[in-house]
Design a protein around this motif. Sequence first.
Motif: not given
Length: 374
Positions: A158-165, A192-200, A279-284
Amino acid sequence: MKSTVSRLAVAISLLASGASFASNVETINLYSGGSDNVKSTWDKVIQDFEKSHPNIKVNLEFLPSGTGGMVGADRLIASHKAGRSSGIDILEVNQSELNNILSQAGTKALVKMDEASIPNLKNVIADNAGSKGYSVPYRGTTVVLAYNQEDVKNVPTTSAELYEWIKENPQRFGYCEPGTGGACDSFLVSSVYNQLPTEAMTSSDEKWSKQWSQGFELLEELHPFMYQTANRIHYPFKNQGALDLLAIGEIDMTPMWADMVLDQKSRGLIPDTIAITQLEPAFTGSLVSIAIPQDSTKQGAAKQFVDYVVSAQAQNLFVKEQKAIPVIANSELDEDVVNSLSGLEVSEYRTYSLGNLENQLKRQWANKIAVLSK
């Protein structure tokens, strides 16, 4: 004498039939651009198409990356505004270029396509909603997490696990400077956009820029743990710069285009120990599409080419030659082709379209993150 006249008549007849055949061949102009592997793949796809469509010849007008010149989308827009023919029968576009055409030239500039005119469109599983029917996606590519499996045993999922790694393994992660490589643009956008609503993720509304602070706080927090050289945090130049660092063991992990990793690995340019995961959520990722200008006088032949490009036969070629992610289901492809995809499928990744906000995002990275290295 009669024999001579007879032979002459036969020769004239053959010449006439040859001229008649030649006159029945339509030449369509395909405008594309990019790296050398894009051109070489198009050359093979065109050759294969022409074998089964002897009455159509495809002329590839190709603009290599970094050479300047007017890209096909700009040519179409300029021609449409001037009221003259663009000379383009098939145009390769990304989502941003398509948006520019639709906003600056309008829907009348392109031919709307559906399953009635492009039968193989029924097999396309890539999300084509953003095109509004004015283009057909033919290949995909996505950013993944590339890593050295000899050194990384607990791979983030996951992205959270990546940041911890990243925090637990200082200087072993790096990403290139946004604006110099699409893989690193994706890391910036995703962070940046993982912190925002999906439609952004698919909006150019300025309101979202006012909500970027959380994402930039994250990037600032991660900055001290990035790759260093000469005792300074360093963001390499271009996608290849980051991939080279991974290949020589300077870092253990980086975001990277899946097709770059798979292609270079297949050619022995990077070690076999380099693996990829999502990852989850996936990169673009991004879809590359083809469109038919309304001013084309050869729309019938152009539609036959578009239909072929999204057929299983052509999709196999794009994967084999370019390591592209197919726009049809993996179950429609040859088994050896599916095996080369490392489990990637176009339906499983995210695309983004931010309009002018993307450039603003990169400038803000330069003003808030890049300056921390000085």
